[in-house]
Write a protein that holds these residues in place. Structure first.
Motif, short mmCIF file in Angstrom:
data_model
loop_
_atom_site.label_atom_id
_atom_site.label_comp_id
_atom_site.label_asym_id
_atom_site.label_seq_id
_atom_site.Cartn_x
_atom_site.Cartn_y
_atom_site.Cartn_z
N ASN A 406 37.69 -12.66 35.96
CA ASN A 406 36.91 -11.48 35.58
C ASN A 406 37.86 -10.35 35.22
OD1 ASN A 406 35.18 -9.32 35.27
ND2 ASN A 406 33.99 -9.72 37.12
N PRO A 407 38.39 -10.33 33.99
CA PRO A 407 39.36 -9.30 33.60
C PRO A 407 38.83 -7.88 33.75
CG PRO A 407 39.25 -11.06 31.96
CD PRO A 407 38.12 -11.28 32.90
N LEU A 408 37.54 -7.69 33.47
CA LEU A 408 36.97 -6.35 33.49
C LEU A 408 36.95 -5.76 34.90
CD1 LEU A 408 35.74 -4.15 31.73
CD2 LEU A 408 33.51 -5.23 32.01
N ASP A 409 36.90 -6.62 35.91
CA ASP A 409 36.88 -6.14 37.29
C ASP A 409 38.15 -5.36 37.61
OD1 ASP A 409 35.71 -6.09 40.02
OD2 ASP A 409 37.50 -7.26 40.51
N TRP A 410 39.29 -5.81 37.07
CA TRP A 410 40.54 -5.08 37.31
C TRP A 410 40.48 -3.69 36.67
CZ3 TRP A 410 43.98 -6.38 40.77
CH2 TRP A 410 44.08 -7.71 41.17
N VAL A 411 39.90 -3.60 35.49
CA VAL A 411 39.79 -2.30 34.82
C VAL A 411 38.88 -1.38 35.63
CG1 VAL A 411 38.95 -1.12 32.75
CG2 VAL A 411 40.25 -3.24 32.54
N ARG A 412 37.77 -1.90 36.12
CA ARG A 412 36.85 -1.07 36.91
C ARG A 412 37.52 -0.59 38.20
NH1 ARG A 412 31.81 -0.31 36.16
NH2 ARG A 412 31.30 -0.36 38.38
N ARG A 413 38.33 -1.44 38.81
CA ARG A 413 39.06 -1.02 40.00
C ARG A 413 40.07 0.07 39.65
NH1 ARG A 413 41.16 -6.50 42.60
NH2 ARG A 413 42.31 -5.02 43.91
N GLY A 414 40.69 -0.05 38.48
CA GLY A 414 41.62 0.98 38.03
C GLY A 414 40.91 2.30 37.78
N ILE A 415 39.70 2.24 37.22
CA ILE A 415 38.92 3.46 36.97
C ILE A 415 38.54 4.11 38.30
CG2 ILE A 415 36.76 4.35 36.02
CD1 ILE A 415 36.93 2.02 33.96
N ALA A 416 38.14 3.30 39.29
CA ALA A 416 37.82 3.84 40.61
C ALA A 416 39.04 4.52 41.22
CB ALA A 416 37.31 2.72 41.52
N PHE A 417 40.21 3.92 41.04
CA PHE A 417 41.46 4.51 41.54
C PHE A 417 41.74 5.84 40.84
CE2 PHE A 417 46.28 3.56 42.17
CZ PHE A 417 46.32 4.49 43.20
N MET A 418 41.47 5.88 39.53
CA MET A 418 41.65 7.11 38.76
C MET A 418 40.73 8.21 39.29
SD MET A 418 41.44 7.52 34.56
CE MET A 418 41.96 5.83 34.36
N LEU A 419 39.48 7.85 39.57
CA LEU A 419 38.52 8.82 40.08
C LEU A 419 38.88 9.27 41.50
CD1 LEU A 419 35.21 7.22 38.76
CD2 LEU A 419 36.29 9.31 37.94
N GLU A 420 39.44 8.36 42.31
CA GLU A 420 39.89 8.74 43.65
C GLU A 420 41.03 9.74 43.57
OE1 GLU A 420 40.91 5.14 45.63
OE2 GLU A 420 38.85 4.41 45.73
N ASP A 421 41.96 9.51 42.64
CA ASP A 421 43.06 10.44 42.44
C ASP A 421 42.53 11.80 42.00
OD1 ASP A 421 45.70 11.29 42.31
OD2 ASP A 421 45.98 10.61 40.25
N LEU A 422 41.54 11.77 41.11
CA LEU A 422 40.92 13.01 40.65
C LEU A 422 40.22 13.73 41.80
CD1 LEU A 422 40.09 14.87 38.28
CD2 LEU A 422 38.14 13.34 37.89
N ALA A 423 39.47 12.98 42.62
CA ALA A 423 38.75 13.58 43.75
C ALA A 423 39.71 14.19 44.76
CB ALA A 423 37.86 12.53 44.42
N SER A 424 40.91 13.60 44.91
CA SER A 424 41.89 14.16 45.85
C SER A 424 42.37 15.53 45.40
CB SER A 424 43.08 13.21 45.99
OG SER A 424 43.89 13.22 44.83
#
Length: 660
Positions: A406-424
């Motif tokens: 599931n290649p897209l799952d890695w991208v979605r996890r990366g987006i979540a990481f990006m949003l976590e960095d933004l929320a911090s």
């Protein structure tokens, strides 16, 4: 009625247990004190930690003595250390209550804590083993801390509770990573520093400066290996740049320019335009279908190379040049051989798709009467070159990802990481806090918000790059379908990306045959999993982020960039969008367990990732074609290799269903 007894062992998350754990950390005899403090649960109930802290902070010595007597009555025997445990808990609660007034941003919070403790810069520097200039730099906001361990030492020296300062460091600085020492410069070094910062956080949970030598070496080794990989296309490009030979269009003789302009007008004029009619009358023929501008630009580039070869390698003067030279078979054959010889011994294929495209352009010009040439000989050459050409082996930068289930799952996890960095950095993503930030920091945060929004939306709707960097807002027509922009808000307040058929490069294909002039809508809010994402335990919806972006973030970006009618200010060109994707790719590259060999990638790779995932999960090329808004033939050419081996059986099951 007596007071009910309660167990001394408390569940995880209980307010009393939470304070007991802090007592363990706060005192050498903390474990014993914590055990006595837990006895409080036998005589008191608290709905939340905040309620308990407020109650503890307001206790007097007399109140604590009264509680000790109450506990003795319940248990039938005295607890001598209960009083000391309660006083320790009270001091922790009072400190926490006092720290509640601490400023939210790190520089101001550090200044507040130093003033509260009556400690100056030099004394604090001696206490924690840092230089005074480092602490002054933090206080002035000139730089950010690199080490969490150092800030924890400062918390202890200033009598703060654990996390009081570290929680206010929105982003740990990365310095002395060795990135520049390896010869990397510019964007490559920037991506490297970002990768190290994110990978240290994602894989080890600490800043780069706090990594062990082994951990740092592992990350830097991975980074250097990532830089060392080169695709065949990159090797070919490097070799080609060593001997540039193209003759730019503005240096063409006037006669050659005029001839090419006539061809472009005839082949590329918009259907129904005056130019199309005039060009067809002049040429005495009507083009079968309009040639896309991108194809015309590619063909012009191939002609520029051919003419440059004639001037630099064959000694032609500019006056000798003409478009008819493209029909000279011997010149073309000599040119192709010269191109191929440049790659001898390089380990890459000599004959590729670009040679095929060059011959396609010549055949088109001969068939339409723009140049003279032996059509049959060129057809045979095209057939042979097409047979021996080597296709580009996969999509180099994301190929390791495409091999995943599931290649897209890695991208979605990366987006979540990006949003976590933004929320911090901003707290609640629906109410981002920008107070106290410098203009530069606000710009950084706003750009990250914009980029995370694009990544999220593009992982659902894999539109082409032009639909993102060229998107506009029609503020007056935002709630209408017959508007001039690319964002629509429906009566329920849900946003949709909106594009008209003419905004797609394949607008004349069968894909859009029945669309007519109706716009295509791409929703940003559906009752489907991809439209919601959990960030630090909080669930956000894509539609809500778009609403916040328009109200809070977009005005900041538009103020800097100067155009409020652009949907994504700052991303005005393919190059800018591509640079942004490369810059944010480390959010995926840094994830624990990510496939080795993945490289920073551009926006077009997102289409490959979504299409590959669609083929693998649905076992259907048609679904991928629908998502890409492209033909089955194109999808089959690129993605058939990802179809499962049991696709015949899967089709049988889809058609007939399973046995009950």
């Amino acid at each position: 009625m007596g007071i009910p007894k309660k167990p001394a062992v408390l569940p995880q998350g209980d307010p009393i247990e939470a304070i007991a754990q802090e007592i363990v950390k706060a005192d050498k005899g903390g474990r014993a004190y914590a055990s006595h403090f837990r006895r409080l649960a036998r005589i008191k109930d608290f709905a939340s930690r905040a309620e308990l802290v407020a109650w503890l902070a307001g206790l007097s010595d007399k109140d604590i003595d009264s509680l000790a007597k109450q506990l003795q009555k319940v248990e039938g025997r005295p607890r001598p250390h209960f009083t000391a445990a309660m006083k320790l808990a009270r001091s922790l609660a009072q400190r926490e209550a006092e720290e509640a007034s601490m400023p939210a941003e790190f520089p101001e919070a550090l200044r507040w804590a130093m003033s509260r403790a009556g400690m100056g810069v030099d004394k604090l520097a001696r206490e924690v083993g840092l230089s005074g200039s480092t602490i002054r730099g933090w206080l002035k906001g000139r730089n950010r801390p690199t080490s969490k361990e150092r800030i924890e030492r400062i918390e202890e020296a200033l009598g703060l509770s654990p996390g009081a300062l570290t929680s206010r460091v929105r982003r740990w600085e990365v310095k002395d990573t060795g990135v520049y020492k390896e010869g990397a410069t510019g964007r490559l070094a920037e991506i490297g520093s970002t990768f190290l910062r994110l990978a240290a956080q994602a894989r080890y949970g600490k800043p780069v400066a706090d990594l062990s030598p082994e951990e740092r070496a592992a990350l830097r080794g991975e980074l250097l290996a990532l830089w060392g990989r080169r695709s065949e296309r990159q090797i070919r490009t490097k070799i080609a740049k060593e001997t540039p030979f193209s003759l730019p269009f503005d240096r063409w003789p006037d006669g050659v320019k005029e001839g090419w302009k006539k061809y472009e007008m005839w082949a590329g004029s918009e259907q129904g335009s005056q130019k199309a009619v005039e060009a067809s009358l002049k040429m005495g023929s009507i083009p079968r279908r309009r040639v896309r501008q991108a194809t015309l630009s590619m063909r012009r580039g191939e002609v520029e190379k051919f003419l440059g070869y004639l001037v630099q390698e064959r000694g032609f003067s500019l006056e000798d040049l003409s478009l008819d030279l493209l029909g000279d078979y011997d010149l073309v054959w000599g040119y192709l051989n010269w191109r191929w010889k440049r790659f001898e011994g390089s380990g890459v294929a000599q004959v590729t798709r670009s040679d095929e495209k060059f011959l396609d352009a010549i055949l088109h010009l001969i068939r339409k009467g723009f140049i003279k040439g032996d059509l049959e000989r060129f057809r045979e050459l095209r057939r042979v070159v097409g047979h021996h050409k080597v296709e580009n082996p996969g999509y180099h930068n994301v190929e390791p990802l495409l091999e995943e289930e599931n290649p897209l799952d890695w991208v979605r996890r990366g987006i979540a990481f990006m949003l976590e960095d933004l929320a911090s950095r901003v707290g609640d993503l629906l109410d981002p806090s920008l107070e106290g930030k410098s203009r530069h920091e606000k710009g950084e945060v706003a750009a990250l918000y914009r980029d995370a929004l694009i990544w999220w939306a593009m992982s659902i709707h894999p539109l082409r790059a032009r639909h993102w960097y060229g998107a506009r807002i029609d503020w007056e027509g935002l709630d209408r379908l017959d508007q001039r922009g690319n964002l629509y808000r429906d009566p329920e307040g849900r946003y949709h990306l909106l594009y008209r058929p003419e905004e797609f490069k394949n607008q004349h294909s069968a894909v859009f045959r029945h669309q007519r002039d109706r716009p295509l809508l791409f929703p940003l809010d559906e009752d489907l999993p991809p439209f919601e994402m959990a960030v630090g335990g909080v669930h956000y919806r894509l539609n809500s982020l778009m609403d916040t972006y328009l109200r809070v973030v977009h005005p900041l970006l538009a103020q800097v960039q100067g155009d409020r009618n652009i949907l994504f200010p700052g991303l005005y060109s393919p190059k800018a969008l591509h640079k942004m994707f490369k810059r944010r790719s480390p959010y995926v590259l840094a994830l624990p367990g990510v496939p080795r060999g993945l490289r920073p990638f551009g926006p077009h790779s997102m289409r490959h990732i979504v299409a590959t995932t669609a083929v693998k999960r649905t076992k259907s090329l048609e679904h991928a074609a629908n998502l890409l808004l492209d033909s089955i033939q194109m999808v089959q050419h690129h993605y058939a290799r990802f179809l499962p081996e049991d696709r015949y059986r899967a089709s049988l099951v889809a058609l007939h269903g399973r046995s009950k």
